[in-house]
Scaffold this motif. Structure first.
Motif: not given
Length: 172
Positions: A35-42
């Motif tokens: 989730s953190i990686i996905i949020l960082a990508a966004f």
């Protein structure tokens, strides 16, 4: 006689075997890290979209001032007499061998005592007959049009070692 294996039968057999392999549950730490990686990508994507819109769709204030001043100077006969025809005049931000540095227009944005926002720009111009260093201080009037506090140019020609200063708009 044994039936020949078709592609469909082979796929069904493989699926039957792989469907029996148990899936391990996703742990809290693993799920959170995804989730953190996905949020960082966004977040990175949002920043890139913001910078694209700011630099390529909306014209920055310093660039608006540069373009307006360049148009004013190219139309002024005092400039075209000293530098050459307006079609032959080129302008850039700073004298540097770096292309990026030449594309950046040195500027300063500030507010005066009355709260009016001013923009100071400085850039170079060159024509077939000479070069010049332009300094301008601009602000928007109540009608939204650019007005100058001052607009001057130091002109360097091959025939003179000292620059001559032209006041297009004298300081007040």
């Amino acid at each position: 006689q044994a039936p020949t294996d078709s592609f469909e039968l082979t796929t069904e057999r493989i699926s039957a075997l792989t469907d029996k392999i148990p899936q391990r549950p996703v742990g809290v730490v693993e799920g959170t890290s995804y989730s953190i990686i996905i949020l960082a990508a966004f977040g990175v994507l949002a920043y890139l979209v913001y910078m694209f819109v700011l630099n390529f769709i909306m014209e920055p204030t310093a660039l608006q001032c540069f373009n307006h001043t360049l148009d004013v100077l190219k139309a002024d006969p005092r400039i075209t007499v000293r530098l050459g025809a307006s079609d032959d005049i080129r302008a850039w931000g700073s004298n540097s061998s770096s292309r990026v540095a030449r594309q950046q227009i040195p500027h300063q944005i500030y507010k005066d005592a009355q709260g009016q926002e001013h923009v100071r720009v400085q850039f170079y111009m060159k024509g077939p007959s000479g070069t010049g260093l332009v300094n301008a201080d601009m602000y928007r009037d109540t009608a939204g049009q650019w007005q100058y506090t001052y607009l001057l140019m130091d002109v360097y020609t091959a025939s003179s070692s000292n620059p001559s200063r032209l006041y297009i708009v004298k300081p007040q």
